[in-house]
Write an enzyme that holds these catalytic residues in place. Sequence first.
Site, PDB file in Angstrom:
ATOM      1  N   TYR A   9      -9.189 -29.334 -19.901  1.00 31.66           N
ATOM      2  CA  TYR A   9      -9.269 -28.194 -18.978  1.00 31.66           C
ATOM      3  C   TYR A   9      -7.871 -27.668 -18.658  1.00 31.66           C
ATOM      4  CZ  TYR A   9     -10.397 -25.420 -14.859  1.00 31.66           C
ATOM      5  OH  TYR A   9     -10.510 -24.396 -13.942  1.00 31.66           O
TER       6      TYR A   9
ATOM      7  N   SER B 205      -6.006 -21.294 -12.976  1.00 25.77           N
ATOM      8  CA  SER B 205      -6.264 -22.454 -12.102  1.00 25.77           C
ATOM      9  C   SER B 205      -4.938 -23.107 -11.760  1.00 25.77           C
ATOM     10  CB  SER B 205      -7.149 -23.468 -12.832  1.00 25.77           C
ATOM     11  OG  SER B 205      -7.280 -24.649 -12.085  1.00 25.77           O
TER      12      SER B 205
HETATM   13  N1  NAP Z   1     -14.421 -24.028  -8.867  1.00 21.85           N
HETATM   14  C1  NAP Z   1     -13.167 -24.465  -8.933  1.00 21.85           C
HETATM   15  O1  NAP Z   1     -12.803 -25.480  -8.325  1.00 21.85           O
HETATM   16  C2  NAP Z   1     -12.141 -23.667  -9.710  1.00 21.85           C
HETATM   17  C3  NAP Z   1     -10.774 -23.889  -9.438  1.00 21.85           C
HETATM   18  C4  NAP Z   1      -9.824 -23.171 -10.157  1.00 21.85           C
HETATM   19  C5  NAP Z   1     -10.226 -22.250 -11.106  1.00 21.85           C
HETATM   20  N2  NAP Z   1     -11.539 -22.058 -11.356  1.00 21.85           N
HETATM   21  C6  NAP Z   1     -11.921 -21.086 -12.388  1.00 21.85           C
HETATM   22  O2  NAP Z   1     -12.706 -20.080 -11.798  1.00 21.85           O
HETATM   23  C7  NAP Z   1     -13.581 -19.515 -12.769  1.00 21.85           C
HETATM   24  C8  NAP Z   1     -14.995 -19.458 -12.218  1.00 21.85           C
HETATM   25  O3  NAP Z   1     -15.410 -20.763 -11.886  1.00 21.85           O
HETATM   26  P1  NAP Z   1     -16.565 -21.069 -10.824  1.00 21.85           P
HETATM   27  O4  NAP Z   1     -16.051 -22.130  -9.938  1.00 21.85           O
HETATM   28  O5  NAP Z   1     -17.111 -19.836 -10.253  1.00 21.85           O
HETATM   29  O6  NAP Z   1     -17.623 -21.768 -11.823  1.00 21.85           O
HETATM   30  P2  NAP Z   1     -19.224 -21.624 -11.951  1.00 21.85           P
HETATM   31  O7  NAP Z   1     -19.838 -21.473 -10.614  1.00 21.85           O
HETATM   32  O8  NAP Z   1     -19.635 -22.736 -12.852  1.00 21.85           O
HETATM   33  O9  NAP Z   1     -19.397 -20.223 -12.731  1.00 21.85           O
HETATM   34  C9  NAP Z   1     -18.935 -20.077 -14.049  1.00 21.85           C
HETATM   35  C10 NAP Z   1     -19.354 -18.724 -14.567  1.00 21.85           C
HETATM   36  O10 NAP Z   1     -18.911 -18.614 -15.935  1.00 21.85           O
HETATM   37  C11 NAP Z   1     -20.009 -18.126 -16.713  1.00 21.85           C
HETATM   38  N3  NAP Z   1     -19.899 -18.560 -18.101  1.00 21.85           N
HETATM   39  C12 NAP Z   1     -19.789 -19.823 -18.582  1.00 21.85           C
HETATM   40  N4  NAP Z   1     -19.771 -19.806 -19.929  1.00 21.85           N
HETATM   41  C13 NAP Z   1     -19.867 -18.511 -20.303  1.00 21.85           C
HETATM   42  C14 NAP Z   1     -19.911 -17.839 -21.549  1.00 21.85           C
HETATM   43  N5  NAP Z   1     -19.862 -18.513 -22.723  1.00 21.85           N
HETATM   44  N6  NAP Z   1     -20.025 -16.482 -21.565  1.00 21.85           N
HETATM   45  C15 NAP Z   1     -20.090 -15.792 -20.403  1.00 21.85           C
HETATM   46  N7  NAP Z   1     -20.043 -16.365 -19.189  1.00 21.85           N
HETATM   47  C16 NAP Z   1     -19.946 -17.709 -19.150  1.00 21.85           C
HETATM   48  C17 NAP Z   1     -21.257 -18.667 -16.021  1.00 21.85           C
HETATM   49  O11 NAP Z   1     -22.365 -17.816 -16.271  1.00 21.85           O
HETATM   50  P3  NAP Z   1     -23.576 -18.134 -17.288  1.00 21.85           P
HETATM   51  O12 NAP Z   1     -23.850 -19.597 -17.244  1.00 21.85           O
HETATM   52  O13 NAP Z   1     -24.666 -17.253 -16.756  1.00 21.85           O
HETATM   53  O14 NAP Z   1     -23.068 -17.657 -18.621  1.00 21.85           O
HETATM   54  C18 NAP Z   1     -20.863 -18.528 -14.558  1.00 21.85           C
HETATM   55  O15 NAP Z   1     -21.149 -17.229 -14.086  1.00 21.85           O
HETATM   56  C19 NAP Z   1     -13.422 -20.379 -14.026  1.00 21.85           C
HETATM   57  O16 NAP Z   1     -12.567 -19.733 -14.942  1.00 21.85           O
HETATM   58  C20 NAP Z   1     -12.766 -21.653 -13.502  1.00 21.85           C
HETATM   59  O17 NAP Z   1     -11.998 -22.290 -14.491  1.00 21.85           O
HETATM   60  C21 NAP Z   1     -12.521 -22.734 -10.671  1.00 21.85           C
END
Ligand code: NAP
Length: 240
Positions: A155, A142
């Site tokens: 975070y 991130s």
């Molecule tokens: N959205 C943003 O603004 C942003 C910005 C920078 C970086 N990121 C990074 O991008 C990545 C994905 O984020 P996103 O925005 O797509 O979030 P999201 O829509 O909340 O999706 C998160 C994913 O992680 C999975 N997950 C959570 N806990 C888990 C566990 N214990 N074991 C296995 N899977 C798990 C969830 O699946 P289940 O609930 O089915 O397990 C879900 O598929 C993250 O690493 C986040 O830090 C996001």
Amino acid sequence: MNLQDKVAIITGASKGIGKEISLKFGESGIKLVLAARNKALLTNLKNEIESKFTTEVLIIPTDITKENQVTTMVNKTIEKFKKIDILINNAGVGRFSRIDQFSIEDYNFIMDVNVKGVFLTTKYVVPHMIRRESGHIINISSIAGKNGFKTGTLYSASKHAIQGFTWSLREDLKEYKIKVTAICPGSVLTSFGGKSPDYVEWSIQPEDIAHACHYLVTESDFVNTAELIIKPRFNPRKIQ
Ligand SMILES: NC(=O)c1ccc[n+]([C@@H]2O[C@H](COP(=O)([O-])OP(=O)(O)OC[C@H]3O[C@@H](n4cnc5c(N)ncnc54)[C@H](OP(=O)(O)O)[C@@H]3O)[C@@H](O)[C@H]2O)c1
């Protein structure tokens, strides 16, 4: 490059960025292992990918914080596909608060998924890549791994850990010809951290991160992009 021969594990595939990476890779014919906890969402995604594209999809419900579930996920992948070419460490969580309002449970929740989970999946996938002297690990870090921001202590600490992990992993694995890359997105339009997916402010689409992953797995064998920082170009509210 023949992507149809490749096998990718994508963690956090059930929604958000991981789902879009899965769709993009599925379109390219990459064989997919979709790992997350929510089996129903993984099943829906498998059905969607198989109805649109010609590839094989294995869903393995996995909590990446549980060592036995991670080893099962890796063993099942090898059983079915015999190898792992790509690991996308995408699963991640966020909670945001002033430091004194965080609990130890918040700390454990964030660090367990964002740091321990990435350690476990990487630890158990890497021997299969070393064996073939081939592979690519992409960590979805991130912009919070580069900077700090208000309410972001835990975070940001977890993503700074992933930055250090990624840079050190590159050094561990380069003699085995295994590529390692960090992607550092700015805000992405997903329900991450409990925010509404309708919330639009300086946001990237999850498809943009999927596009970046596709670029990384198709780049020349002579290079390994170390890090991609992907920021939104404008605030959509200001152009309406
Ligand atoms: N959205 C943003 O603004 C942003 C910005 C920078 C970086 N990121 C990074 O991008 C990545 C994905 O984020 P996103 O925005 O797509 O979030 P999201 O829509 O909340 O999706 C998160 C994913 O992680 C999975 N997950 C959570 N806990 C888990 C566990 N214990 N074991 C296995 N899977 C798990 C969830 O699946 P289940 O609930 O089915 O397990 C879900 O598929 C993250 O690493 C986040 O830090 C996001």
